[in-house]
Design an enzyme around this catalytic site. Sequence first.
Site, PDB file in Angstrom:
ATOM      1  N   ASP A  22      -5.847  -7.482   3.592  1.00  0.00           N
ATOM      2  CA  ASP A  22      -6.881  -6.798   3.111  1.00  0.00           C
ATOM      3  C   ASP A  22      -7.897  -8.048   2.480  1.00  0.00           C
ATOM      4  O   ASP A  22      -9.031  -7.853   2.769  1.00  0.00           O
ATOM      5  CB  ASP A  22      -6.608  -5.987   2.010  1.00  0.00           C
ATOM      6  CG  ASP A  22      -7.706  -5.098   1.205  1.00  0.00           C
ATOM      7  OD1 ASP A  22      -8.520  -4.777   2.032  1.00  0.00           O
ATOM      8  OD2 ASP A  22      -7.875  -5.192   0.039  1.00  0.00           O
ATOM      9  N   ASP A  61     -11.538  -9.814   4.255  1.00  0.00           N
ATOM     10  CA  ASP A  61     -12.905  -9.930   3.297  1.00  0.00           C
ATOM     11  C   ASP A  61     -13.495 -11.088   3.157  1.00  0.00           C
ATOM     12  O   ASP A  61     -14.661 -11.390   3.462  1.00  0.00           O
ATOM     13  CB  ASP A  61     -12.856  -9.089   1.696  1.00  0.00           C
ATOM     14  CG  ASP A  61     -13.107  -7.841   1.743  1.00  0.00           C
ATOM     15  OD1 ASP A  61     -12.894  -7.190   2.754  1.00  0.00           O
ATOM     16  OD2 ASP A  61     -13.611  -7.453   0.619  1.00  0.00           O
ATOM     17  N   LYS A  69       4.142 -15.131   1.842  1.00  0.00           N
ATOM     18  CA  LYS A  69       4.495 -15.865   0.748  1.00  0.00           C
ATOM     19  C   LYS A  69       5.932 -16.265   0.611  1.00  0.00           C
ATOM     20  O   LYS A  69       6.761 -15.494  -0.335  1.00  0.00           O
ATOM     21  CB  LYS A  69       4.215 -15.353  -0.818  1.00  0.00           C
ATOM     22  CG  LYS A  69       2.513 -15.357  -1.015  1.00  0.00           C
ATOM     23  CD  LYS A  69       2.134 -16.873  -1.566  1.00  0.00           C
ATOM     24  CE  LYS A  69       2.524 -17.350  -2.922  1.00  0.00           C
ATOM     25  NZ  LYS A  69       2.164 -18.665  -3.357  1.00  0.00           N
ATOM     26  N   TYR A 112       0.671  -1.138  -0.059  1.00  0.00           N
ATOM     27  CA  TYR A 112      -0.092  -0.241   0.016  1.00  0.00           C
ATOM     28  C   TYR A 112       0.914   1.393  -0.048  1.00  0.00           C
ATOM     29  O   TYR A 112       0.407   2.375  -0.345  1.00  0.00           O
ATOM     30  CB  TYR A 112      -0.820   0.079   1.207  1.00  0.00           C
ATOM     31  CG  TYR A 112      -2.188  -0.610   1.045  1.00  0.00           C
ATOM     32  CD1 TYR A 112      -2.255  -2.139   0.585  1.00  0.00           C
ATOM     33  CD2 TYR A 112      -3.615  -0.063   1.196  1.00  0.00           C
ATOM     34  CE1 TYR A 112      -3.277  -2.781   0.457  1.00  0.00           C
ATOM     35  CE2 TYR A 112      -4.632  -1.016   1.026  1.00  0.00           C
ATOM     36  CZ  TYR A 112      -4.602  -2.148   0.799  1.00  0.00           C
ATOM     37  OH  TYR A 112      -5.613  -2.830   0.721  1.00  0.00           O
ATOM     38  N   ASP A 150      -1.668 -18.037  -0.113  1.00  0.00           N
ATOM     39  CA  ASP A 150      -2.986 -18.809  -0.958  1.00  0.00           C
ATOM     40  C   ASP A 150      -3.464 -19.847  -0.174  1.00  0.00           C
ATOM     41  O   ASP A 150      -4.577 -20.289  -0.278  1.00  0.00           O
ATOM     42  CB  ASP A 150      -2.242 -19.261  -2.394  1.00  0.00           C
ATOM     43  CG  ASP A 150      -0.785 -20.306  -2.172  1.00  0.00           C
ATOM     44  OD1 ASP A 150      -0.293 -20.068  -1.089  1.00  0.00           O
ATOM     45  OD2 ASP A 150      -0.322 -20.718  -3.075  1.00  0.00           O
TER      46      ASP A 150
HETATM   47  C1  IPM Z   1     -10.195  -1.933   3.789  1.00  0.00           C
HETATM   48  C2  IPM Z   1     -10.566  -1.160   2.457  1.00  0.00           C
HETATM   49  C3  IPM Z   1      -9.605  -0.261   2.169  1.00  0.00           C
HETATM   50  C4  IPM Z   1      -8.355  -0.836   1.994  1.00  0.00           C
HETATM   51  C5  IPM Z   1      -9.726   0.798   1.312  1.00  0.00           C
HETATM   52  C6  IPM Z   1     -11.149   1.469   1.143  1.00  0.00           C
HETATM   53  C7  IPM Z   1      -8.756   1.755   0.894  1.00  0.00           C
HETATM   54  O1  IPM Z   1     -10.897  -2.162   1.802  1.00  0.00           O
HETATM   55  O2  IPM Z   1     -10.161  -1.102   4.962  1.00  0.00           O
HETATM   56  O3  IPM Z   1     -10.164  -3.299   3.888  1.00  0.00           O
HETATM   57  O4  IPM Z   1      -7.876  -1.350   0.976  1.00  0.00           O
HETATM   58  O5  IPM Z   1      -7.505  -1.104   3.065  1.00  0.00           O
HETATM   59 MG    MG Z   2     -10.558  -4.156   2.217  1.00  0.00          MG
END
Ligand code: IPM
Ligand code: MG
Length: 373
Positions: A255, A259, A198, A147, A231
């Site tokens: 990240d 999710d 990784k 990032y 992975d």
């Molecule tokens: C998260 C989001 C952020 C990220 C975005 C909104 C920049 O997806 O907090 O997971 O990628 O970190």
């Molecule tokens: Mg995210």
Amino acid sequence: MTASKTANKKLLVLPGDGIGTEVMAETLRVADWMAKRRAVRFDIQEDLVGGAAYDKHGTPLADKTMDAAMKADAVLLGAVGGPKWDGLSFDKKPERGLLRLRKEMDLFANLRPAVVFDALVDASTLKPEIIKGLDILIVRELTAGMYFGQPRGVENLPGGGRKGVNTHTYTDAEVRRVAAVAFELARKRSNKVCSVEKANVMEAGLMWREEVTKLHAAEYKDVGLSHMYADNCAMQLIRNPKQFDVIVTDNLFGDILSDEAAMMTGSLGMLPSASLGARDAADRRLALYEPVHGSAPDIAGQGKANPVAMLLSFAMCLRYSFDMGDEADLVEGAAKKVLDRGLRTGDIMQPGKTLVSTKAMGDALLAELEKTA
Ligand code: IPM
Ligand code: MG
């Protein structure tokens, strides 16, 4: 110093864009309730972030907002982004506002607990036996890696064509400080850490593994440690998520994996997060709390958003920044009761349950809180 219960707690509230403003409104009602019923005083300042800040100031985070964040005892953030701002250059995009907060506040430890409420076991796309009772914590490094690494950008090649560049970098200190947070938290849970990278293809991944291993041997031998390629971890999360307790990983893998973990709980609308900095000499620690979900432009402004992730993020704020574990338990307990009663926003709706709006969910939560007063 952790703010004492009687002192005013300086809270910077940044609702942001899309459903961020809607879910934040419900959270502020709960903060109000706390002030009335639990004799805690919040000193709340509200400001803009993301697209909303861009529209007003031409930047996704004004300097004065950044200053306020540095001075606050905690920052509560809703969500940023939306199609309206998609065409902006990277430095103006709503997401930049959030990334600047994370970077300048040095919030390197991002805690993303994925807990499956019993009432929502059937809302998950995974089989009930796989996820019932799931309680894992992803500790995502938040201020380095892909990032933020340099060089970055897109360059034109001499012979025509273009090259896009982003750089994954970690120093040993950056790896160790986030791993230490994971080990400390594991000690208060089931005492297991799985470190994810990784190491088979990335030098920085191998170094990550070596640093975590060294730190473990030096200071955390009592905690169980395993290593996994990212992975494989993505696959294991779907196959048998309950094998994990604490997962520690870098910014980009974190990240993605968070999710994935969020979806096990039935919906992204259920997952809170805390982003914490280091404690300074005066024992003060900067912190930001936000739901893992985004601004959900497709349902924004319609009262359909699930406020639970934001409310649970506020509970994390009470617990980690204000040392108000009892009050955090109240909010979490109320959320659980509302779900047990069958109330559902659209994202977690199921046959036989009651579909309600964002505000009705907030009303029900406040009613549950009121029963405890
Ligand atoms: C998260 C989001 C952020 C990220 C975005 C909104 C920049 O997806 O907090 O997971 O990628 O970190
Ligand atoms: Mg995210």
